[in-house]
Design a protein around this motif. Sequence first.
Motif, PDB file in Angstrom:
ATOM      1  N   PHE A 120       0.864  -1.182   0.000  1.00 50.84           N
ATOM      2  CA  PHE A 120       0.000   0.000   0.000  1.00 50.84           C
ATOM      3  C   PHE A 120       0.892   1.220   0.000  1.00 50.84           C
ATOM      4  CE2 PHE A 120       0.298  -1.645   4.320  1.00 50.84           C
ATOM      5  CZ  PHE A 120       0.751  -0.558   5.042  1.00 50.84           C
ATOM      6  N   GLU A 121       0.336   2.339  -0.430  1.00 52.39           N
ATOM      7  CA  GLU A 121       1.101   3.578  -0.557  1.00 52.39           C
ATOM      8  C   GLU A 121       0.530   4.669   0.337  1.00 52.39           C
ATOM      9  OE1 GLU A 121       0.991   4.755  -4.639  1.00 52.39           O
ATOM     10  OE2 GLU A 121       2.353   3.157  -5.268  1.00 52.39           O
ATOM     11  N   PHE A 122       1.438   5.452   0.904  1.00 58.44           N
ATOM     12  CA  PHE A 122       1.077   6.689   1.574  1.00 58.44           C
ATOM     13  C   PHE A 122       1.719   7.791   0.744  1.00 58.44           C
ATOM     14  CE2 PHE A 122       1.434   3.964   5.566  1.00 58.44           C
ATOM     15  CZ  PHE A 122       0.067   3.755   5.643  1.00 58.44           C
ATOM     16  N   ARG A 123       0.930   8.729   0.276  1.00 53.08           N
ATOM     17  CA  ARG A 123       1.454   9.797  -0.577  1.00 53.08           C
ATOM     18  C   ARG A 123       1.225  11.161   0.065  1.00 53.08           C
ATOM     19  NH1 ARG A 123       2.433   8.839  -6.152  1.00 53.08           N
ATOM     20  NH2 ARG A 123       2.242   6.635  -6.632  1.00 53.08           N
ATOM     21  N   LEU A 124       2.198  12.010  -0.101  1.00 56.22           N
ATOM     22  CA  LEU A 124       2.090  13.404   0.325  1.00 56.22           C
ATOM     23  C   LEU A 124       2.061  14.216  -0.961  1.00 56.22           C
ATOM     24  CD1 LEU A 124       2.032  15.374   2.679  1.00 56.22           C
ATOM     25  CD2 LEU A 124       4.517  15.417   2.610  1.00 56.22           C
ATOM     26  N   ASN A 125       0.875  14.523  -1.425  1.00 53.44           N
ATOM     27  CA  ASN A 125       0.710  15.184  -2.716  1.00 53.44           C
ATOM     28  C   ASN A 125       0.648  16.697  -2.580  1.00 53.44           C
ATOM     29  OD1 ASN A 125       0.565  12.797  -4.288  1.00 53.44           O
ATOM     30  ND2 ASN A 125      -1.524  12.491  -3.574  1.00 53.44           N
ATOM     31  N   ASN A 126       1.341  17.375  -3.474  1.00 50.57           N
ATOM     32  CA  ASN A 126       1.277  18.835  -3.605  1.00 50.57           C
ATOM     33  C   ASN A 126       1.679  19.582  -2.340  1.00 50.57           C
ATOM     34  OD1 ASN A 126       0.313  18.596  -6.286  1.00 50.57           O
ATOM     35  ND2 ASN A 126      -1.729  18.187  -5.479  1.00 50.57           N
ATOM     36  N   TYR A 127       2.605  19.020  -1.570  1.00 55.04           N
ATOM     37  CA  TYR A 127       3.107  19.718  -0.392  1.00 55.04           C
ATOM     38  C   TYR A 127       4.219  20.670  -0.832  1.00 55.04           C
ATOM     39  CZ  TYR A 127       5.358  20.709   4.037  1.00 55.04           C
ATOM     40  OH  TYR A 127       5.901  21.358   5.118  1.00 55.04           O
ATOM     41  N   VAL A 128       4.104  21.928  -0.483  1.00 52.31           N
ATOM     42  CA  VAL A 128       5.118  22.924  -0.824  1.00 52.31           C
ATOM     43  C   VAL A 128       5.974  23.155   0.410  1.00 52.31           C
ATOM     44  CG1 VAL A 128       5.524  25.299  -1.549  1.00 52.31           C
ATOM     45  CG2 VAL A 128       3.601  24.011  -2.513  1.00 52.31           C
ATOM     46  N   VAL A 129       7.276  22.897   0.281  1.00 55.18           N
ATOM     47  CA  VAL A 129       8.188  23.089   1.402  1.00 55.18           C
ATOM     48  C   VAL A 129       8.387  24.588   1.608  1.00 55.18           C
ATOM     49  CG1 VAL A 129      10.515  22.660   2.266  1.00 55.18           C
ATOM     50  CG2 VAL A 129       9.356  20.909   0.901  1.00 55.18           C
ATOM     51  N   PRO A 130       8.154  25.080   2.835  1.00 53.20           N
ATOM     52  CA  PRO A 130       8.313  26.511   3.100  1.00 53.20           C
ATOM     53  C   PRO A 130       9.773  26.946   2.938  1.00 53.20           C
ATOM     54  CG  PRO A 130       7.273  25.397   4.970  1.00 53.20           C
ATOM     55  CD  PRO A 130       7.702  24.339   4.013  1.00 53.20           C
ATOM     56  N   PRO A 131      10.006  28.217   2.603  1.00 51.20           N
ATOM     57  CA  PRO A 131      11.376  28.711   2.431  1.00 51.20           C
ATOM     58  C   PRO A 131      12.042  28.992   3.782  1.00 51.20           C
ATOM     59  CG  PRO A 131       9.826  30.461   1.983  1.00 51.20           C
ATOM     60  CD  PRO A 131       9.009  29.222   2.245  1.00 51.20           C
ATOM     61  N   ALA A 132      12.287  27.950   4.546  1.00 49.42           N
ATOM     62  CA  ALA A 132      12.952  28.053   5.842  1.00 49.42           C
ATOM     63  C   ALA A 132      14.136  27.096   5.834  1.00 49.42           C
ATOM     64  CB  ALA A 132      11.976  27.683   6.968  1.00 49.42           C
ATOM     65  N   GLU A 133      15.126  27.364   6.695  1.00 49.76           N
ATOM     66  CA  GLU A 133      16.312  26.501   6.697  1.00 49.76           C
ATOM     67  C   GLU A 133      15.957  25.067   7.052  1.00 49.76           C
ATOM     68  OE1 GLU A 133      20.680  26.181   8.754  1.00 49.76           O
ATOM     69  OE2 GLU A 133      19.805  28.142   8.392  1.00 49.76           O
ATOM     70  N   THR A 134      15.071  24.874   8.023  1.00 49.99           N
ATOM     71  CA  THR A 134      14.660  23.527   8.424  1.00 49.99           C
ATOM     72  C   THR A 134      13.155  23.492   8.585  1.00 49.99           C
ATOM     73  OG1 THR A 134      16.744  23.173   9.587  1.00 49.99           O
ATOM     74  CG2 THR A 134      14.914  21.729  10.166  1.00 49.99           C
ATOM     75  N   THR A 135      12.536  22.472   8.047  1.00 55.77           N
ATOM     76  CA  THR A 135      11.094  22.293   8.177  1.00 55.77           C
ATOM     77  C   THR A 135      10.806  20.860   8.578  1.00 55.77           C
ATOM     78  OG1 THR A 135      10.601  23.939   6.485  1.00 55.77           O
ATOM     79  CG2 THR A 135       8.885  22.331   6.948  1.00 55.77           C
ATOM     80  N   TYR A 136       9.951  20.680   9.564  1.00 57.94           N
ATOM     81  CA  TYR A 136       9.483  19.357   9.940  1.00 57.94           C
ATOM     82  C   TYR A 136       8.003  19.299   9.597  1.00 57.94           C
ATOM     83  CZ  TYR A 136      13.849  19.042  12.467  1.00 57.94           C
ATOM     84  OH  TYR A 136      15.177  19.016  12.785  1.00 57.94           O
ATOM     85  N   HIS A 137       7.609  18.271   8.907  1.00 59.36           N
ATOM     86  CA  HIS A 137       6.217  18.120   8.507  1.00 59.36           C
ATOM     87  C   HIS A 137       5.702  16.799   9.045  1.00 59.36           C
ATOM     88  CE1 HIS A 137       2.627  18.674   6.109  1.00 59.36           C
ATOM     89  NE2 HIS A 137       2.739  17.411   5.731  1.00 59.36           N
TER      90      HIS A 137
END
Length: 188
Positions: A120-137
């Motif tokens: 099975f698949e888990f997808r993270l679609n169309n997530y835009v990474v913010p313009p920050a040095e480090t991002t945790y999602h």
Amino acid sequence: GVGWVDQMGHLYFQDRYAFGRTRPMIDNTTIDWFGLQGRESSGWTAIQFKRLLDTCDVMDVEIKSGTNNLIFAYGLADPDPSGPNGEISYHDSRRGSRAIPLQSYADPPSEDVFAGLDFFEFRLNNYVVPPAETTYHCKIYKAPSQYSVKRHAIGHKTLIGAGNHDLVHHLLMYECDSTAVFDDNNLP
């Protein structure tokens, strides 16, 4: 290593080391870093070099399979190779670090090993990474429940879209507490 290209287009590359916040010293015990080619154009310098993954030199950090932490700095003037220690100038604030995969993960299994198995698949679609040095999602996914008997996860594969490899450097997966209750139609 420290490298530069002079005004005549000649490449220089030095095996250097540093501990803490000190000027990198020339490593006179061994030469493990080798400049292959370099060029300068419109204010940019590009240098290709090589070294062994594990040089067995206590002054070098082993390049391991997976993500490695790379530190870098650059100056505005070429070093003077005739000086006692190559005379490199201080970089001021022109420095940084990146966590990048310098070597692919060692000996991944062939895709054939998993042929015919359920997946099975888990997808993270169309997530835009913010313009920050480090991002945790963080994202919660619910595992499929249509199986009539207990299943075991025996592997996972992370697919990162083209052009995003330098943004994603690790992924963590956790199992939620079995008593946690989520609205399946509105997962965080």
